[in-house]
Scaffold this active site. Structure first.
Site, PDB file in Angstrom:
ATOM      1  N   SER A   1     -55.699   3.185  43.997  1.00 51.52           N
ATOM      2  CA  SER A   1     -55.303   1.856  43.154  1.00 51.52           C
ATOM      3  C   SER A   1     -56.160   1.695  41.690  1.00 51.52           C
ATOM      4  CB  SER A   1     -55.335   0.690  44.196  1.00 51.52           C
ATOM      5  OG  SER A   1     -54.708  -0.472  43.657  1.00 51.52           O
TER       6      SER A   1
ATOM      7  N   ASP B   1     -44.876   2.329  48.693  1.00 49.29           N
ATOM      8  CA  ASP B   1     -46.187   1.809  47.891  1.00 49.29           C
ATOM      9  C   ASP B   1     -45.489   1.229  46.780  1.00 49.29           C
ATOM     10  OD1 ASP B   1     -48.443   1.066  46.722  1.00 49.29           O
ATOM     11  OD2 ASP B   1     -49.327   3.001  47.074  1.00 49.29           O
TER      12      ASP B   1
ATOM     13  N   HIS C   1     -49.251   0.390  50.273  1.00 50.33           N
ATOM     14  CA  HIS C   1     -50.307   0.544  49.377  1.00 50.33           C
ATOM     15  C   HIS C   1     -51.562   0.635  49.940  1.00 50.33           C
ATOM     16  CE1 HIS C   1     -52.456   0.635  45.472  1.00 50.33           C
ATOM     17  NE2 HIS C   1     -52.805  -0.334  45.759  1.00 50.33           N
TER      18      HIS C   1
END
EC number: 3.1.1.73
Length: 280
Positions: free
Chosen positions: A153, A214, A267
């Site tokens: 991320s 995601d 995610h």
């Protein structure tokens, strides 16, 4: 799910993208390496819980103003120096996440015309001296060790910017990102693809790993001048080497084609490991 793969391939046909740009299956060695790097990246949310036993911590990276967290690690069994960044873990990090202004990549003048995510560039500036000093210390002491950077991320984009910077000093830097947002403009993407030999999966040292639908790889929007780089390795359930797809060419064909939005279930979990859960 298998349905994700079917939809991606159908999208490629509709977009006129050659089917050869999506290849199903990777070797066991490649898959195991992706899982190992995902383990480290997900463990960064919980102070490196349950990382492989062969990896030792050298020193923590931290800046209070930006709340960027990371570590420099070393794996003597692989002869490898690893830098890992934690993903979003605070409101301060969220402010970086949402700063989509493209900032000139001034710390890397070799990257002509390059601009990167403004928030993550501020993050990089806040820890640049720490990172470069720690990696240099390790590289000087352990000559011949590979240099690898990873993260999930926000940590993925931090890893990408860091790897770009380190590639100007060290040969054969390796980069593994998980759920990476778009990090820079076309000039930056072109530079990264050349610097990390990403013309094909056989040569690439930039593994941009995505998962199912995601939503974070869909931001910042391409309409704002952002472009992905590296070779995409798209993982779908049930996780296995055979269910890992290599996606080259048009970036909107695998994960990004699924229409995921923002921070969703896909995610926060990679290869069955949830960020910071330490249950693997």
């Amino acid at each position: 799910m298998k349905a994700f793969a079917t939809r991606a391939l159908a999208f490629s046909v509709a977009a006129g993208q050659a089917l050869a740009a999506v290849t199903q299956g990777v070797s066991d060695n490649t898959y195991n390496r992706l899982v190992e790097m995902a383990t480290i990246s997900q463990a960064a949310y919980a102070n490196l819980c349950n990382i492989p036993a062969t990896i030792q911590t050298v020193e923590k990276i931290y800046n209070a103003q930006t709340d960027i967290n990371g570590w420099v690690l070393r794996d003597d069994s692989r002869q490898e120096i690893i830098t890992v960044f934690r993903g979003t873990g605070s409101d301060t990090n969220l402010q970086l996440d949402t700063n989509y202004t493209l900032a000139p990549f001034d710390t890397l003048p070799q990257c002509v015309g390059c601009a990167v995510h403004g928030g993550y560039y501020l993050g990089w500036l806040s820890v640049q001296d720490q990172v470069q000093s720690l990696v240099q210390q390790q590289a000087s002491q352990y000559r011949g060790y590979a240099v690898t950077v990873t993260g999930h991320s926000l940590g993925a984009s931090m890893a990408a910017i860091t790897a770009a910077q380190l590639s100007a000093t060290y040969d054969n830097v390796n980069l593994y990102t998980f759920g990476e947002p778009r990090t820079g403009n076309q000039a930056y993407a072109s530079y990264m693809n050349e610097a990390f030999d990403s013309a094909s999966p056989e040569t690439t040292r930039y593994f941009r790993v995505t998962h199912a639908d995601d939503g974070i790889p869909n931001v910042p929007p391409a309409e704002q001048g952002y472009v992905h780089s590296g070779v995409e390795y798209w993982s779908v359930e049930p996780h296995s080497p055979q269910n890992t797809y290599i996606c080259t060419g048009d970036e909107i064909q695998c994960c990004e084609a699924q229409g995921g939005q923002g921070v969703n279930a896909a995610h926060v979990t990679y290869f069955g490991m949830t960020s910071g859960a330490c249950s693997w």
